[in-house]
Write a protein that holds these residues in place. Sequence first.
Motif, short mmCIF file in Angstrom:
data_model
loop_
_atom_site.label_atom_id
_atom_site.label_comp_id
_atom_site.label_asym_id
_atom_site.label_seq_id
_atom_site.Cartn_x
_atom_site.Cartn_y
_atom_site.Cartn_z
N HIS A 23 0.85 -1.20 0.00
CA HIS A 23 0.00 0.00 0.00
C HIS A 23 0.88 1.24 0.00
N MET A 24 0.51 2.20 -0.78
CA MET A 24 1.23 3.47 -0.82
C MET A 24 0.39 4.61 -0.26
N TYR A 25 -0.76 4.28 0.34
CA TYR A 25 -1.71 5.29 0.79
C TYR A 25 -1.12 6.33 1.73
N VAL A 26 -0.26 5.93 2.63
CA VAL A 26 0.18 6.87 3.65
C VAL A 26 1.40 7.67 3.24
N HIS A 27 1.92 7.43 2.04
CA HIS A 27 3.04 8.21 1.55
C HIS A 27 2.52 9.38 0.72
#
Length: 91
Positions: A23-27
């Motif tokens: 997941h790249m959501y929090v970057h």
Amino acid sequence: MWNGRRSSFAEHSDTPFFLYLAHMYVHVPIYVEEQFQEQSRNGAYGAAVASIDWATAAIVEELERQGLTDNTLIIFTSDQRRARSGARRCR
């Protein structure tokens, strides 16, 4: 359910398989679906975490539906870093 449809992780439940999901959501930049943004009390970051929780639950539910949880190892990791103010973006 995954994106509105059921997914099959393994065509044959007796055949080992590997699923890697990053997941790249929090970057930066943070992107989340509107449903999570509307529910978040912690802004975009909280919405991103809620989205990851939802996706993880969807995967576990599908593994359970297929009867694969007894012989499954789930590893959840994080890189534990955050963008620094003024940091240059990698391209």
